[in-house]
Design a protein around this motif. Sequence first.
Motif: not given
Length: 348
Positions: A26, A28, A33, A41, A45, A57, A61, A96-97, A148-149
């Motif tokens: 995962v 960024a 974050l 997050l 996971v 990670l 991140l 992640h986003d 992910a998040t």
Amino acid sequence: MTLTALPQPSQLLRPRALVPGDLVVVAALSGPLDARYAPDLERAVAEIERMGFRVRLAPLLEAGRHRWWSAARPDEIAEEFNGLLRDPEVRAIVAHDGGQTVFGYLDLIDFDAIRADPKPILGYSDISLLHLVLYARTGLVGFHADLATPGLGGHWQRASAARRQELGKLYATLLTSTEPIGALPASPLWECWRAGCAEGPLIGGVINRIVLAQATPFALPLECFDGAVLFWEELGGQASYVWSYLQILRHSGILDRIAGMVVGVPEAIDGLDSPDGSPTLAEIVLDVLGDRDIPVLGNVEVGHAGPNLPMPVGIRVALDAEERTLSLLEPAVGARGDGTGRLSNADQ
């Protein structure tokens, strides 16, 4: 940076299929974050681990780390991303986003690393720009799927247990199976905005990223849209912006080339279907399409409204708007022993 010849739509580069125990990272790839969402997050996971994979990670991140609106400087994100692409232990990358950073490092991506070891890259929003550009430059099948998040750790957690289990199985199968998925699970939300059937490669993402990408040297050749099923969604802004984006697609000739359209559930768009006589999203779409007789399926769970159905960019699909079905006709991943991930035209 030397620009390479662009692939034709038939030259798909399928990522290598994952197996249980493979490492998923995962990362960024755009936005930072926020410390408030660190628990989301952690839940993301756990969802990936339930699919049968190991999770790590990436260093950038880190909760609270940011540079302006980004997780780091664009060159720092590109360096970490390229390192993941080159690392043979990493078998998939989940963003992640989303955010506003991918445009800043398109010219720093190691496209040769993608060709040498194609991996699934998952995400939507700003990450849909990555999918479009990587498809244009390498033929890579991108996974327009939950982040992910906010996705796996957010929208999924607010869904029913049955829906979460259904999505987990769907994602895991898409990443590991070299057989076509077939029909995606439909919902009562889906609406037929214009009847008809179409088959073609699935191309799309956030509509503003589709439009903006076409204004860069990383644009998809217009031939990539020939016979394609265009999917798109949008978050925020005004209904008039969506109308304008569609008009740009019309002026560019894209709407004359596609065979069908799938529209995601709109999220936080002002000026839609309000008491003052504002149009619905369906009315906007049909207004711009005019007499183009192509099937349109609306309100599909694609994008920011979440949870997301995965939409593998470049894979051939079958759309029947009247029956409200969308089927994946090809696998999104290739055999593990395939050194390139490509299939011949006869196999596609």
